[in-house]
Design a protein around this motif. Structure first.
Motif, mmCIF file in Angstrom:
data_model
loop_
_atom_site.group_PDB
_atom_site.id
_atom_site.type_symbol
_atom_site.label_atom_id
_atom_site.label_comp_id
_atom_site.label_asym_id
_atom_site.label_seq_id
_atom_site.Cartn_x
_atom_site.Cartn_y
_atom_site.Cartn_z
ATOM 1 N N ASN A 182 0.817 -1.212 0.000
ATOM 2 C CA ASN A 182 0.000 0.000 0.000
ATOM 3 C C ASN A 182 0.850 1.261 0.000
ATOM 4 O OD1 ASN A 182 -2.525 -1.252 0.035
ATOM 5 N ND2 ASN A 182 -2.495 -1.481 2.260
ATOM 6 N N THR A 184 -0.960 4.729 -0.090
ATOM 7 C CA THR A 184 -2.274 5.326 -0.311
ATOM 8 C C THR A 184 -2.366 6.750 0.214
ATOM 9 O OG1 THR A 184 -3.103 4.425 1.779
ATOM 10 C CG2 THR A 184 -3.365 3.076 -0.181
ATOM 11 N N GLY A 210 -8.880 4.868 -1.977
ATOM 12 C CA GLY A 210 -9.183 3.469 -2.236
ATOM 13 C C GLY A 210 -10.633 3.265 -2.644
#
Length: 532
Positions: A182, A184, A210
């Motif tokens: 990840n 993000t 997301g």
């Protein structure tokens, strides 16, 4: 160059007591370092492995050159706080394809690699080290972003990560993102702002929002891969410069990127022969006093750190509570300033100022071995000009441009911390021994000062002095300062770059000097106004 002789008696009671105290401090350090290495613990490490992924330190081990030295930084970040020791991130200076680099690796076993306030401090310090020493940066990315409950302490300053990455690029210092998982929200900008980005297939997830956030914000149904997968970013968005089929491939590509930089150091290499000290570094444990109030001869420390125990002392008969002189460590010429009896008088301040000017004239890096209780106080010394002489020393330290590397070997109190190139004076790297203390003054002195002030205040206002209450306050203050001056407490807040075993001092200094020589090593020729 003269060779230092040693007068250490390893059979004396003082030596044995000092050694016992140092070993106890090192044992406590090792215990905390083990906690940092464990990350989120065995349960979460196994869960991570079950997903077919390497741990953060395993990624680092595969990335760096075999058998090359590795200098870990800020290992005790967040010690004594609500956050895990190490602050869910590993930072270090390691050699990759023959190039010293700053490595920043998220530890996904600790809350998914989420960033807390100490993670932020540790990351920003690593980027500062890269900038000051001209070291390429490699980010090993797998993080769930900010630890949201602490967002008020993160959001504003976290933007400096992106600022510093782009600033490094503008300075011609390469930045690389190896994305293993990840990346993000704000973290998506790390690969976006690095010069090079490598994403691992079916693992890397790089997106600003997301699937749940996209659904909430736009009503769109999307999946991880189409939003931020490696294949999409390699074929469609262009965020990925390189597509890695797995983690090992990602590490291979990262090493190749660094190899292709054709990186050259701008500072000179080692000039002289690299010789081990004549005396056993293990003896350092018995040399430095277990009680910082008891003086010791810093030449005994120098003799176990520098090449061949050679040391050309500067002004040995003047300002004798500060030892200054020229030597080399792992072949790098250096000047050393080391406190002997703790207190800095006017003579020591003037001697240090001159020595720092000479080091800048000859482009010679400086090593500061701190063991100071500060500048001398009292009517005689104030009338003698201790303020202006201390100001000269601090002026010289402030404006010196040669690399400074600082080690607190026992105590660093008061303005002596500033004059001996403490954190506020931007040493390239700074470390502490496990036994070291740092504060505005010693616990007993500080508590005593407050007690005297309290008595004076009571007398001035005509109140009766409550001796019992004063004693309780005194004990509470002493306990507080003892706690807050502890090397672990200091390092947890990133006031240094790590707590080290005294026996590793030579190796740590050698790695630090090598890193500092990645950039130019040039002294200042013009200084500010010195109050004469």
């Amino acid at each position: 160059m003269p060779v230092l002789s040693s007068r250490v008696d390893t059979t004396s009671e003082t030596y044995r007591n000092n050694r016992t105290g140092q070993l106890a401090a090192i044992a406590a350090l090792d215990e905390q370092l083990e906690l940092a290495r464990a990350g989120g613990g065995a349960k979460y490490a196994q869960r991570h492995r079950d997903r077919g992924r390497l741990l953060a330190r395993e990624r680092i081990e595969l990335l760096v050159d075999r058998d090359a030295p590795l200098l870990e930084l800020s290992s005790l970040a967040a010690w004594g706080t609500e956050f895990p020791v190490g602050a869910s991130i590993v930072t270090c200076i390691g050699v990759v394809s023959g190039v010293e680099c700053v490595l920043i690796a998220h530890d996904p076993t600790v809350r998914g690699g989420a960033m807390n306030p100490y993670t932020l401090r540790k990351t920003l310090r690593a980027l500062e080290i890269a900038r000051r020493n001209r070291l390429p940066v490699i980010n090993l990315v797998e993080s769930g972003g900010a630890d949201l409950p602490t967002q008020s302490d993160l959001f504003v300053n976290a933007g400096k990560i992106f600022h510093d990455l782009t600033d490094l690029s503008a300075r011609g210092i390469a930045t690389v993102a190896l994305v293993f998982g990840n990346s993000t929200a704000g973290g998506a900008y790390v690969p976006g702002m690095c010069d090079y980005s490598v994403l691992v297939d079916r693992q890397a997830k790089v997106f600003l929002g997301g699937p749940p956030l996209v659904k909430m914000a736009t009503g769109e149904d999307a999946d991880d891969e189409s939003l931020g997968g490696a294949d999409m970013h390699a074929r469609v968005s262009g965020v990925a410069d390189y597509f890695a089929v797995d983690e090992l491939d990602c590490i291979r590509i990262g090493r190749q990127i660094v190899a292709d930089l054709d990186w050259h150091k701008l500072g000179p290499g080692p000039r002289g022969p690299v010789e081990e000290p004549l005396y056993d570094p293990d003896e350092l444990l018995g040399i430095v006093s277990a009680d910082f109030r008891v003086p010791f001869d810093p030449r005994e420390v120098i003799a176990r750190v520098v090449d061949g125990s050679r040391f050309s002392e500067y002004k040995p008969r003047y300002g004798t509570s500060l030892v200054t002189g020229w030597t080399s460590i792992h072949g790098y010429p250096v000047g050393i300033l080391a406190n002997e009896r703790g207190v800095l008088f006017s003579e020591e301040a003037k001697k240090a100022s001159e020595f720092i000017l000479l080091a800048n004239q000859s482009d010679t890096p400086l090593i500061f071995l701190q063991n100071t209780t500060g500048y001398m106080v009292g009517t005689q010394y104030e009338q003698g000009g201790i303020i202006k002489d201390g100001s000269k020393m601090i002026n010289a330290v402030t404006n010196s441009l040669v690399p400074h590397i600082t080690v607190n070997v026992a105590a660093s109190f008061g303005a002596g911390n500033y004059g001996m190139s403490g954190r506020a004076y931007d040493p390239r790297l700074m470390f502490s021994w496990a036994n070291a203390k740092l504060a505005v003054m010693g616990a007993q002195q500080l508590a005593g000062v407050l007690s005297i002030v309290g008595k004076a205040s009571a007398e001035a206002s005509g109140r009766e002095f409550d001796a019992e209450a004063d004693e309780q306050r005194r004990r509470a203050v002493e306990a507080q300062i003892e706690r807050e001056s502890h090397s672990f407490f200091v390092s947890a807040r990133l006031y240094d770059d790590g707590v080290i075993d005294p026996r590793d001092t030579r190796s740590v200094l050698g790695m630090a000097l090598s890193a500092a020589h990645s950039g130019p090593v040039e002294g200042r020729r013009g200084f500010g106004v010195f109050r004469m």
